[in-house]
Design an enzyme around this catalytic site. Structure first.
Site, short mmCIF file in Angstrom:
data_model
loop_
_atom_site.label_atom_id
_atom_site.label_comp_id
_atom_site.label_asym_id
_atom_site.label_seq_id
_atom_site.Cartn_x
_atom_site.Cartn_y
_atom_site.Cartn_z
N ALA A 8 9.54 -5.65 -4.31
CA ALA A 8 9.78 -6.71 -3.31
C ALA A 8 10.24 -6.15 -1.98
O ALA A 8 10.50 -6.89 -1.05
CB ALA A 8 10.82 -7.69 -3.85
N GLY A 9 10.34 -4.82 -1.90
CA GLY A 9 10.92 -4.19 -0.70
C GLY A 9 10.05 -4.37 0.54
O GLY A 9 8.84 -4.55 0.46
N HIS A 310 -15.77 11.76 16.79
CA HIS A 310 -16.39 13.01 17.19
C HIS A 310 -15.40 13.94 17.90
O HIS A 310 -14.49 13.49 18.58
CB HIS A 310 -17.61 12.81 18.09
CG HIS A 310 -17.69 11.46 18.72
ND1 HIS A 310 -18.86 10.73 18.72
CD2 HIS A 310 -16.77 10.68 19.31
CE1 HIS A 310 -18.63 9.58 19.31
NE2 HIS A 310 -17.39 9.52 19.68
#
Ligand code: TTP
Length: 395
Positions: A8-9, A310
């Protein structure tokens, strides 16, 4: 044994990577971080799993659904993150009357050690470290029985730290209403202390363990789990590509001619690499990510849809979802003085303990052409870096 996994953090120390997803859902090799915890728990003998969710809970739910490898998963919602004892209390009405295992959903545990933990009646997983002063340190009676835990002691009583993996006896379900600690949280370690007073709590040593709290620990988690990959080439790989060592190219991924990849590397489905790219070190190229012509990527994580098109270099870095690096973007991953790279975590400048660390980039960020990014820079979510900039501070 029934198992509670704490997920639940908010993962505030992991920001900006956790601005749009919960920390347990950050990618570690082929699955989210908590996916490793859950699979390890199932392999170790979990009979059912309660996932405690809160922040961005839906992400966790939609990933796992109702079962994993035939083991039922249910969800307990912790509305407010009041502490780990509160998280387990949230899960309590999903538990039957028996003993139960609790695991942190943001830690990696080695499988054989976790299996040993499941063999016990009451235990805490321990891990030996050189400097325990920043952890919860276990006190023992000398015969391996745990007598208590001390948080961040200046003078540590042992070099064994608490891994956040526990086996509690059934009775501990009635002890979850603890008072607030000094830091204002309801702590599971208070329940552990009480258990130590009434039961023989074993210290089960873990051979390997990693708490994933800060960005560079996500790199370490990937280094660990990518290191366990076995070569598997299913995607579309051109004849002229050279894949060395443990490289995984998932179905639906493309590797063009002239590419050299030195594993461990995972190229996920929908990703494209090359032509003429070089990937080395423990690298994860996420779903739909793109590594283009004359790009070098070393020991990094590219999350879903990230593009390095690139003429760029990315080393020891984490690129969030849909990040786009313009041509010629270069990342520095080593300081001139050779010292450990520092990073700002929740406003505090701290040493990462790594000589090599590049940049941490939040979801959706774009750099223009020829941008230079200094070692340890953190770029926030959706940042825009104009062409030609030399970035030495967080943006
Ligand atoms: P922490 O790492 O202490 O907290 P966090 O994940 O929110 O991260 P940060 O400190 O960076 O904000 O939590 C340890 C584990 O316990 C982790 O798996 C999250 C879980 N947890 C809960 O489920 N509920 C809670 O109320 C708390 C405090 C933690």
């Amino acid at each position: 044994m029934q198992t509670v996994v704490l997920a639940a953090g908010q993962g505030t120390r992991m920001r900006p990577l956790t601005e749009r997803r919960p920390k347990p859902m950050l990618p570690v090799a082929d699955r989210p971080l908590v996916g490793h915890t859950v699979t390890s728990a199932v392999d170790a003998g979990a009979s059912s799993i309660v996932l405690v969710v809160g922040y961005e809970a839906e992400d966790v739910r939609s990933y796992f659904g109702d079962t994993v490898d035939g083991v039922d998963i249910t969800y307990a919602v912790q509305e407010e993150q009041r502490g780990t004892a509160d998280a387990v209390r949230t899960a309590a009405n999903h538990l039957d009357e028996g003993p139960f295992v609790v695991l942190n959903g943001d830690a990696l545990y080695d499988d054989p050690s976790l299996a040993s933990l499941y063999e016990t009646d009451a235990a805490v997983g321990s891990y030996r470290v050189d400097d325990p002063t920043n952890y919860g340190v276990l006190t023992t009676d000398g015969a391996g029985t745990v007598t208590g835990v001390v948080e961040k002691p200046a003078d540590p009583p042992s070099d064994l730290i608490n891994t956040g993996a526990y086996v509690f006896p059934a009775e501990a379900q009635t002890w979850l209403d603890v008072g607030e600690s000094e830091r204002g949280e309801l702590e599971l370690t208070d329940v552990l202390e009480r258990t130590c007073g009434e039961y023989a709590v074993e210290s089960v040593p873990f051979d390997r363990w990693l708490d994933v709290g800060r960005p560079w620990e996500l790199l370490e988690a990937n280094e660990w789990k990518l290191g366990e990959l076995e070569r598997d080439i299913r995607g579309d790989v051109a004849d002229g590509a050279d894949l060395r060592g443990n490289v995984v190219v998932e179905e639906g991924a493309t590797v063009e001619p002239g590419v050299v990849i030195e594993g461990p590397t995972l190229i996920r489905t929908g990703a494209t690499v090359g032509p003429n790219a070089y990937i080395r070190g423990a690298t994860l190229v996420g779903e739909g990510a793109k590594v283009g012509h004359a790009v070098e990527i070393k020991n990094s994580i590219l999350m879903e849809g990230a593009t390095v098109g690139h003429l760029s270099y990315v080393g020891d870095s984490i690129l969030g979802r849909d990040v786009n690096f313009g041509a010629g973007t270069k990342v520095a991953n080593l300081r001139h003085d050779g010292g450990d790279v520092k990073l700002t975590v929740k406003g505090e400048r701290i040493s990462t303990g790594r000589r090599k660390l590049g940049v941490i980039v939040g979801d959706g960020t774009k750099t223009g052409i020829n941008v230079s990014l200094n070692a340890g820079v953190v770029l926030s979510t959706d940042a825009r870096i104009p062409p030609g900039e030399v970035v030495t501070r967080d943006r």
